[in-house]
Design a protein around this motif. Structure first.
Motif, PDB file in Angstrom:
ATOM      1  N   VAL A 195       0.847  -1.192   0.000  1.00  0.00           N
ATOM      2  CA  VAL A 195       0.000   0.000   0.000  1.00  0.00           C
ATOM      3  C   VAL A 195       0.882   1.241   0.000  1.00  0.00           C
ATOM      4  O   VAL A 195       1.899   1.294   0.685  1.00  0.00           O
ATOM      5  CB  VAL A 195      -0.934  -0.002   1.234  1.00  0.00           C
ATOM      6  N   ARG A 196       0.482   2.236  -0.754  1.00  0.00           N
ATOM      7  CA  ARG A 196       1.257   3.478  -0.846  1.00  0.00           C
ATOM      8  C   ARG A 196       0.497   4.687  -0.323  1.00  0.00           C
ATOM      9  O   ARG A 196       1.091   5.728  -0.061  1.00  0.00           O
ATOM     10  CB  ARG A 196       1.659   3.738  -2.311  1.00  0.00           C
ATOM     11  N   THR A 197      -0.837   4.567  -0.188  1.00  0.00           N
ATOM     12  CA  THR A 197      -1.652   5.723   0.178  1.00  0.00           C
ATOM     13  C   THR A 197      -2.715   5.325   1.195  1.00  0.00           C
ATOM     14  O   THR A 197      -3.371   4.294   1.043  1.00  0.00           O
ATOM     15  CB  THR A 197      -2.350   6.310  -1.069  1.00  0.00           C
ATOM     16  N   VAL A 198      -2.863   6.152   2.236  1.00  0.00           N
ATOM     17  CA  VAL A 198      -3.955   6.012   3.202  1.00  0.00           C
ATOM     18  C   VAL A 198      -4.704   7.335   3.229  1.00  0.00           C
ATOM     19  O   VAL A 198      -4.148   8.360   3.639  1.00  0.00           O
ATOM     20  CB  VAL A 198      -3.440   5.669   4.609  1.00  0.00           C
ATOM     21  N   ALA A 199      -5.939   7.341   2.779  1.00  0.00           N
ATOM     22  CA  ALA A 199      -6.744   8.559   2.806  1.00  0.00           C
ATOM     23  C   ALA A 199      -7.113   8.909   4.246  1.00  0.00           C
ATOM     24  O   ALA A 199      -7.336   8.015   5.076  1.00  0.00           O
ATOM     25  CB  ALA A 199      -8.002   8.381   1.957  1.00  0.00           C
ATOM     26  N   VAL A 200      -7.168  10.209   4.540  1.00  0.00           N
ATOM     27  CA  VAL A 200      -7.499  10.674   5.885  1.00  0.00           C
ATOM     28  C   VAL A 200      -8.576  11.743   5.784  1.00  0.00           C
ATOM     29  O   VAL A 200      -8.983  12.146   4.697  1.00  0.00           O
ATOM     30  CB  VAL A 200      -6.252  11.215   6.617  1.00  0.00           C
ATOM     31  N   GLU A 201      -9.048  12.212   6.940  1.00  0.00           N
ATOM     32  CA  GLU A 201     -10.098  13.219   6.965  1.00  0.00           C
ATOM     33  C   GLU A 201      -9.521  14.625   6.862  1.00  0.00           C
ATOM     34  O   GLU A 201      -8.353  14.858   7.186  1.00  0.00           O
ATOM     35  CB  GLU A 201     -10.922  13.058   8.245  1.00  0.00           C
ATOM     36  N   SER A 202     -10.343  15.574   6.466  1.00  0.00           N
ATOM     37  CA  SER A 202      -9.884  16.955   6.305  1.00  0.00           C
ATOM     38  C   SER A 202      -9.498  17.594   7.629  1.00  0.00           C
ATOM     39  O   SER A 202      -8.693  18.534   7.665  1.00  0.00           O
ATOM     40  CB  SER A 202     -10.981  17.802   5.639  1.00  0.00           C
ATOM     41  N   TYR A 203     -10.095  17.111   8.722  1.00  0.00           N
ATOM     42  CA  TYR A 203      -9.751  17.591  10.061  1.00  0.00           C
ATOM     43  C   TYR A 203      -9.367  16.396  10.920  1.00  0.00           C
ATOM     44  O   TYR A 203      -9.999  15.339  10.857  1.00  0.00           O
ATOM     45  CB  TYR A 203     -10.940  18.326  10.689  1.00  0.00           C
ATOM     46  N   GLY A 204      -8.342  16.577  11.718  1.00  0.00           N
ATOM     47  CA  GLY A 204      -7.884  15.481  12.571  1.00  0.00           C
ATOM     48  C   GLY A 204      -6.630  15.885  13.315  1.00  0.00           C
ATOM     49  O   GLY A 204      -6.450  17.059  13.678  1.00  0.00           O
TER      50      GLY A 204
END
Length: 462
Positions: A195-204
């Motif tokens: 895996v190369r990418t982990v999407a995250v939330e705009s705020y955190g």
């Protein structure tokens, strides 16, 4: 039988110089240790007999050196208290840079992320610790299974099923030293899987994004709106990190349609959902939102900790893993358990005896009262400010008039109030228009400081 030097008194490393005889060499070595600050005021020195045995010299030599330094004011000697370093200013060695004075701590803190540490249930925890230690098998003190103690994994599997709707077996639960530790393990696991990418939330929290980046993973931000994080742009990222029950810091639960959509994405692409259930125990005006993991235990990793419910200093967290990931996660964590066994056993006992539920119910009532006081005070003192995200959790978002966030944060600093603005939690790739707001951790102050912290907050609101 004569005592061995290894069993006498406390340890003190000294290297007496040879010039001027042993007494003078020992006196100089002790004086230098005090002068340099290596022996701080109040330090109790070994008895003359112990130090003489350690150094292989006559006891009278040590006694005379101590007496010389007492006369000079470097040491004190009192009956029943032994010989100690005198209380005097320490002069740093030549060439040592002066130590800078640390800035003063704020008088109040409303930084989110920490519960009321003064409310930690010490008495009940101590009782549980005694029972756990009294009944622990001998092998519990060994290196152990990298997943953690079976007593705690069993207790957590039952508790998470009952309280959070998690579907798991003890064999699939892994104990970690908090959420960050779990994220390191998962980062290594995902990277090993390609895996190369982990999407995250705009705020955190940027510390979480940083941990994933440290593992060599990109962390693009997903859009956010009134329905919560939008999983629509998800494609071939490999994984996504979400706070679906209570988005941090915005405070909204993920809309049911989007909960279903993110699980469908994971099934369709073989992706993995990392569910951060950081404060699922605390809800006030609504039924608890069940764990996303309950929709698909094979595609969702459920992560929780005792950091909000008890205290972050315990360094106890857990993952309910898909069965297919358990061996890989154990390999990524290490071949032996790295979490303190006694605290694991204590938490297991704390859960099974009902003390954890009692503590959470009591804390929930206390935090609800604080939340209500916060909302009432803001409505009365700052009617242009809107309090949102308060149906659950230990923090609230205060929406400010446009363009005022930074001035409020600066005013809070002048008031001795530690406070975070929403911009502190905004991902650098967030697409939505920035909002002016404060993220107020009303669970943080102890009861004795809550009224003062709330008053300081109201004074800086526009």
């Amino acid at each position: 039988m004569a005592n061995s030097w290894a069993t006498l008194g406390v340890d003190l490393h000294l290297e007496p110089t040879g010039s001027g005889g042993l007494r003078r060499g020992l006196t100089d070595a002790l004086r230098d240790a005090v002068r340099s600050g290596r022996l701080v005021p109040g330090t109790r020195l070994p008895s003359s007999r112990s130090l003489a045995a350690d150094l292989g010299i006559a006891r009278n030599t040590v006694a005379e050196a101590y007496a010389d330094l007492v006369a000079e004011g470097w040491l004190t000697a009192r009956q029943g208290s032994g010989t100690r370093v005198a209380d005097r200013a320490v002069v740093p060695p030549a060439g040592t840079a002066p130590r800078r004075r640390a800035p003063g701590r704020p008088a109040h803190s409303l930084i989110p992320g920490t519960p009321d540490l003064a409310a930690f249930p010490r008495t009940e925890w101590l009782k549980a610790a005694r029972r756990a230690l009294a009944t622990a098998p001998f092998d519990a003190l060994g290196y152990g299974d990298p997943r953690g103690r079976p007593e705690l994994r069993t207790a957590l599997a039952g508790y998470l099923a009952r309280a959070r709707g998690v579907r798991t077996d003890p064999e699939n639960v892994m104990i970690t030293a908090g959420f960050s530790h779990a994220l390191r393990i998962l980062g290594a696991l995902l990277r090993a899987r390609g895996v190369r990418t982990v999407a995250v939330e705009s705020y955190g929290l940027d510390v979480h994004w940083g941990l994933l980046r440290d593992a060599g993973l990109a962390t693009p931000a997903l859009p956010y709106d009134d329905l919560g994080t939008d999983p629509g742009p998800l494609d071939e990222e490999g994984a996504v990190l979400l706070t679906p029950a209570h988005q941090f810091p915005m405070g909204t639960p993920l809309h049911p349609d989007r909960r279903a959509a993110v699980v469908d994405w994971a099934r369709r692409t073989g992706g993995l959902v990392l569910e951060d259930d950081y404060d699922g125990e605390f809800r006030y005006d609504r039924q608890p939102v069940g764990a996303l993991q309950g929709l698909d235990p094979d595609r969702v990793v459920h992560l929780g900790t005792a950091s909000k419910s008890l205290a972050p200093g315990l360094r106890l967290g857990w993952m309910a893993l898909p069965p297919s990931l358990v061996e890989e996660a154990a390999a990524a964590k290490g071949r032996i358990d790295t979490c303190g066994v006694l605290d694991q056993l204590t938490l297991a006992e704390f859960l099974t005896c009902g003390a954890y539920d009692r503590h959470v119910r009591s804390a929930r009532l206390r935090y609800r009262r604080r939340r209500d006081a916060l909302a009432a005070a803001v409505a009365d003192r700052a009617p242009e400010v809107t309090v949102t995200g308060i149906a659950a959790g230990l923090h609230a978002v205060l929406r400010l008039p446009p363009g005022t966030e930074q001035s409020v944060i600066q005013a809070a600093t002048w008031q001795g109030l530690a406070l975070h603005g929403l911009a502190f939690h905004r991902h650098e790739q967030a697409l939505a228009e920035p909002l002016d707001a404060l993220v107020v951790g009303y669970g943080t102050p102890p009861d004795s400081a809550w009224a003062g912290a709330l008053e300081a907050l109201c004074r800086v609101l526009p």
